[in-house]
Design a protein around this motif. Structure first.
Motif, mmCIF file in Angstrom:
data_model
loop_
_atom_site.group_PDB
_atom_site.id
_atom_site.type_symbol
_atom_site.label_atom_id
_atom_site.label_comp_id
_atom_site.label_asym_id
_atom_site.label_seq_id
_atom_site.Cartn_x
_atom_site.Cartn_y
_atom_site.Cartn_z
ATOM 1 N N GLY A 259 42.431 -104.946 17.434
ATOM 2 C CA GLY A 259 42.596 -104.613 18.796
ATOM 3 C C GLY A 259 43.851 -105.091 19.466
ATOM 4 N N MET A 260 44.844 -105.053 18.800
ATOM 5 C CA MET A 260 46.112 -105.697 19.257
ATOM 6 C C MET A 260 46.540 -104.745 20.480
ATOM 7 S SD MET A 260 49.852 -105.330 17.500
ATOM 8 C CE MET A 260 49.630 -105.935 15.903
ATOM 9 N N ASN A 261 47.090 -105.637 21.464
ATOM 10 C CA ASN A 261 47.488 -105.173 22.857
ATOM 11 C C ASN A 261 48.625 -104.080 22.838
ATOM 12 O OD1 ASN A 261 49.561 -105.706 25.399
ATOM 13 N ND2 ASN A 261 47.500 -106.113 26.020
ATOM 14 N N MET A 262 48.591 -103.396 23.589
ATOM 15 C CA MET A 262 49.594 -102.244 23.474
ATOM 16 C C MET A 262 50.982 -102.640 23.380
ATOM 17 S SD MET A 262 48.427 -99.179 22.950
ATOM 18 C CE MET A 262 46.810 -99.395 22.199
ATOM 19 N N VAL A 263 51.549 -103.601 24.297
ATOM 20 C CA VAL A 263 52.551 -104.252 24.539
ATOM 21 C C VAL A 263 52.988 -105.006 23.321
ATOM 22 C CG1 VAL A 263 53.895 -105.939 25.826
ATOM 23 C CG2 VAL A 263 52.530 -104.351 27.133
ATOM 24 N N ASP A 264 51.868 -105.672 22.420
ATOM 25 C CA ASP A 264 52.303 -106.247 21.344
ATOM 26 C C ASP A 264 52.654 -105.336 20.175
ATOM 27 O OD1 ASP A 264 51.813 -108.758 22.192
ATOM 28 O OD2 ASP A 264 49.711 -108.673 21.871
ATOM 29 N N ILE A 265 52.078 -104.202 20.262
ATOM 30 C CA ILE A 265 52.406 -103.086 19.528
ATOM 31 C C ILE A 265 53.853 -102.480 19.728
ATOM 32 C CG2 ILE A 265 51.714 -100.579 18.750
ATOM 33 C CD1 ILE A 265 48.932 -101.270 19.356
ATOM 34 N N PHE A 266 54.270 -102.163 20.865
ATOM 35 C CA PHE A 266 55.399 -101.700 21.141
ATOM 36 C C PHE A 266 56.652 -102.646 20.704
ATOM 37 C CE2 PHE A 266 53.020 -99.395 24.816
ATOM 38 C CZ PHE A 266 52.244 -98.696 23.988
ATOM 39 N N ASN A 267 56.333 -103.930 20.767
ATOM 40 C CA ASN A 267 57.273 -105.039 20.346
ATOM 41 C C ASN A 267 57.340 -105.151 19.006
ATOM 42 O OD1 ASN A 267 58.660 -106.426 22.721
ATOM 43 N ND2 ASN A 267 56.645 -106.483 23.452
ATOM 44 N N LEU A 268 56.609 -104.388 18.228
ATOM 45 C CA LEU A 268 56.614 -104.785 16.611
ATOM 46 C C LEU A 268 57.993 -104.348 16.219
ATOM 47 C CD1 LEU A 268 53.098 -103.649 15.411
ATOM 48 C CD2 LEU A 268 53.921 -105.997 15.603
ATOM 49 N N LYS A 269 58.664 -105.222 15.300
ATOM 50 C CA LYS A 269 59.752 -104.864 14.691
ATOM 51 C C LYS A 269 59.539 -104.813 13.033
ATOM 52 C CE LYS A 269 62.796 -106.531 18.317
ATOM 53 N NZ LYS A 269 64.018 -107.662 18.702
ATOM 54 N N TRP A 270 60.530 -104.399 12.356
ATOM 55 C CA TRP A 270 60.091 -104.271 10.846
ATOM 56 C C TRP A 270 59.920 -105.691 10.231
ATOM 57 C CZ3 TRP A 270 58.281 -100.147 8.784
ATOM 58 C CH2 TRP A 270 58.784 -99.051 9.580
ATOM 59 N N GLY A 271 60.548 -106.596 10.834
ATOM 60 C CA GLY A 271 60.587 -108.279 10.353
ATOM 61 C C GLY A 271 59.288 -108.827 10.462
ATOM 62 N N ASN A 272 58.136 -108.097 11.276
ATOM 63 C CA ASN A 272 57.026 -108.653 11.531
ATOM 64 C C ASN A 272 55.965 -108.032 10.272
ATOM 65 O OD1 ASN A 272 57.783 -107.782 14.792
ATOM 66 N ND2 ASN A 272 56.906 -109.561 14.371
ATOM 67 N N ILE A 273 56.612 -107.411 9.486
ATOM 68 C CA ILE A 273 55.828 -107.018 8.363
ATOM 69 C C ILE A 273 56.403 -107.797 7.070
ATOM 70 C CG2 ILE A 273 54.963 -104.884 6.791
ATOM 71 C CD1 ILE A 273 55.267 -103.163 9.266
ATOM 72 N N ARG A 274 55.220 -108.380 6.348
ATOM 73 C CA ARG A 274 55.735 -109.239 5.321
ATOM 74 C C ARG A 274 54.837 -109.084 4.161
ATOM 75 N NH1 ARG A 274 57.616 -112.448 9.222
ATOM 76 N NH2 ARG A 274 55.999 -114.522 8.639
ATOM 77 N N ASN A 275 54.873 -108.377 2.924
ATOM 78 C CA ASN A 275 53.737 -108.436 1.823
ATOM 79 C C ASN A 275 52.364 -107.936 2.235
ATOM 80 O OD1 ASN A 275 56.140 -109.619 0.109
ATOM 81 N ND2 ASN A 275 55.444 -111.784 0.971
ATOM 82 N N GLY A 276 52.549 -106.934 3.067
ATOM 83 C CA GLY A 276 51.294 -106.226 3.248
ATOM 84 C C GLY A 276 50.689 -106.877 4.501
#
Length: 422
Positions: A259-276
């Protein structure tokens, strides 16, 4: 070539030195004061420690004033020239605080701590400095709402009776209890600042429970409810039009990601993803929580597919935004505008979709969050996990002794979400 002294600015500021005829000294003289006036805004005056009689002043303000030979005349000319030079140097960045610092070489109090609107202005400035533009705008609206009932407001004016009068005023303006509650909570936060500083004494603090003869902020029962699992499945299986596709997918991405907040979604960067897994800190609590809690969630295949469909094309650098609502050139205010527009697109897309599907419910961005937590609860996922997944920061007895959940448990929860509709 233009110099900095030729800097053009929009503020209309006048500077004049004249006696303060309201206060005559025992000697019969008057102190000259430097008056600085911003057209249709604020004005302030400062003593210059030059004393004259009315007769002396009449001579000084005559045309002969511009002739040299009189010490008082020369001092007045120098003071006024210095003031004008500082004003030209500051240009549109002019503030009385900075003017006073440069003019007199001393620090002055930021503002009157007993003034409600000045405290609002301080709070708004801090929020803007922290790039919390949306929150700053909410405080701005709260202050403007108060100004419709009283233009000048000190903290000693804010009593239980005043708050009740303010509530009646908002009801006459057709404000809902939800809106009234929001405005009063922002006002309470400002009063709490004054309370912390000792400006408002405990005995005079007006907020509390009505049974204690305090003002109790009204709460409104919300009609929002989470989607039923059957309704969610319809949305997942729905084939959106080209105009609806992005909004529907971003809404589902929120659902698939705690249920991630929309602003948190828009702020996501590729560095936020690690090993799935996805790692992020909620923007809402980044500046308010005592401890910044990083949320770790398992990226289910559906969420990865949405990233694949809508990620900004190009090289996937760690510091690049994933979805393209924000980019590196935007300042905080531009980001806030972009976020509001994007949320509007999501909500409008979902409104059209649920109307087509004859779903008797709303499906706003907030509903995605409620739906995620409710479905997990119905699948017997511990409430403590749901609380952590939502990023709640309130300190409770349960939180004090709960350990964190490991990645295997998070994969299991991800599988529950991923299997919906299969």
């Amino acid at each position: 070539m233009r110099t900095i002294l030729d800097r053009k600015f929009d503020l209309e500021i006048s500077v004049i030195i004249r006696p303060d005829f309201r206060r005559q000294l025992k000697s019969g003289k008057y102190n000259l004061r430097l008056f600085v006036n911003i057209y249709r805004q604020q004005k302030k005056s400062y003593p210059v420690n030059i004393y004259v009689t009315r007769k002396e002043w009449d001579k000084l303000k005559s045309h002969s004033m511009f002739n040299t030979g009189n010490d008082k005349k020369e001092t007045i000319i120098e003071i006024q020239a210095k003031a004008n030079q500082i004003i030209r140097l500051l240009g549109d960045d002019f503030t009385f605080e900075e003017f006073e610092r440069r003019m007199f070489g001393r620090e002055v109090p930021k503002y009157d701590y007993t003034d409600v609107y000045a405290t609002y202005a301080e709070k708004i400035a801090i929020l803007r400095k922290e790039s919390r533009i949306s929150t700053a705008m909410m405080y701005q609206r709260s202050m403007e709402s108060l100004m419709t009932i009283r233009q000048r407001l000190k903290f000693h004016h804010i009593t239980v009776e005043f708050l009740k009068k303010y509530e009646r005023h908002m009801l006459r303006k057709k404000c809902s209890f939800s809106t009234i509650g929001i405005q009063q909570r922002h006002l309470r936060a400002i009063v709490n600042i004054a309370r912390f500083r000792g400006v408002v004494k405990e005995i005079d603090y007006p907020f509390g429970r009505s049974i204690h003869n305090k003002y109790q902020i009204p709460t409104a029962k919300t009609s929002k409810r989470p989607l039923e699992e059957s309704e969610l499945i319809e949305i997942i299986n729905y084939q959106p039009t080209e105009d609806e596709a992005w909004g529907r997918d971003i809404w589902l991405f929120s659902f698939y990601c705690n249920g991630m907040n929309m602003v948190d979604i828009f702020n996501l960067k590729w560095g936020n993803i690690r090993n799935g897994f996805l790692y992020f800190i909620r923007e809402k609590t980044k500046y308010t929580a005592r401890h910044r809690t990083q949320i770790e969630l398992f990226l289910v295949p559906q969420a990865m597919e949405i990233i694949g469909r809508w990620a900004t094309p190009g090289r996937r650098k760690k510091d690049k935004f994933i979805f393209g609502v924000f980019d590196e050139t935007m300042d905080a205010e531009v980001k806030a505008d972009a976020a509001r527009l994007a949320v509007r697109v999501v909500n409008e897309s979902m409104r059209r979709i649920i109307r087509k599907l004859n779903i008797n419910n709303r499906a706003t961005t907030v509903v995605a969050r409620h739906t995620w937590s409710t479905i997990l609860m119905k699948n017997n996922v511990p409430v403590s996990y749901i609380s952590k997944g939502l990023g709640h920061t309130s300190i409770t007895t349960t939180e004090k002794y709960l350990g964190d959940f490991d990645q295997d448990q998070k994969r299991e929860v991800g599988e529950i979400i991923a299997n919906i509709g299969k």
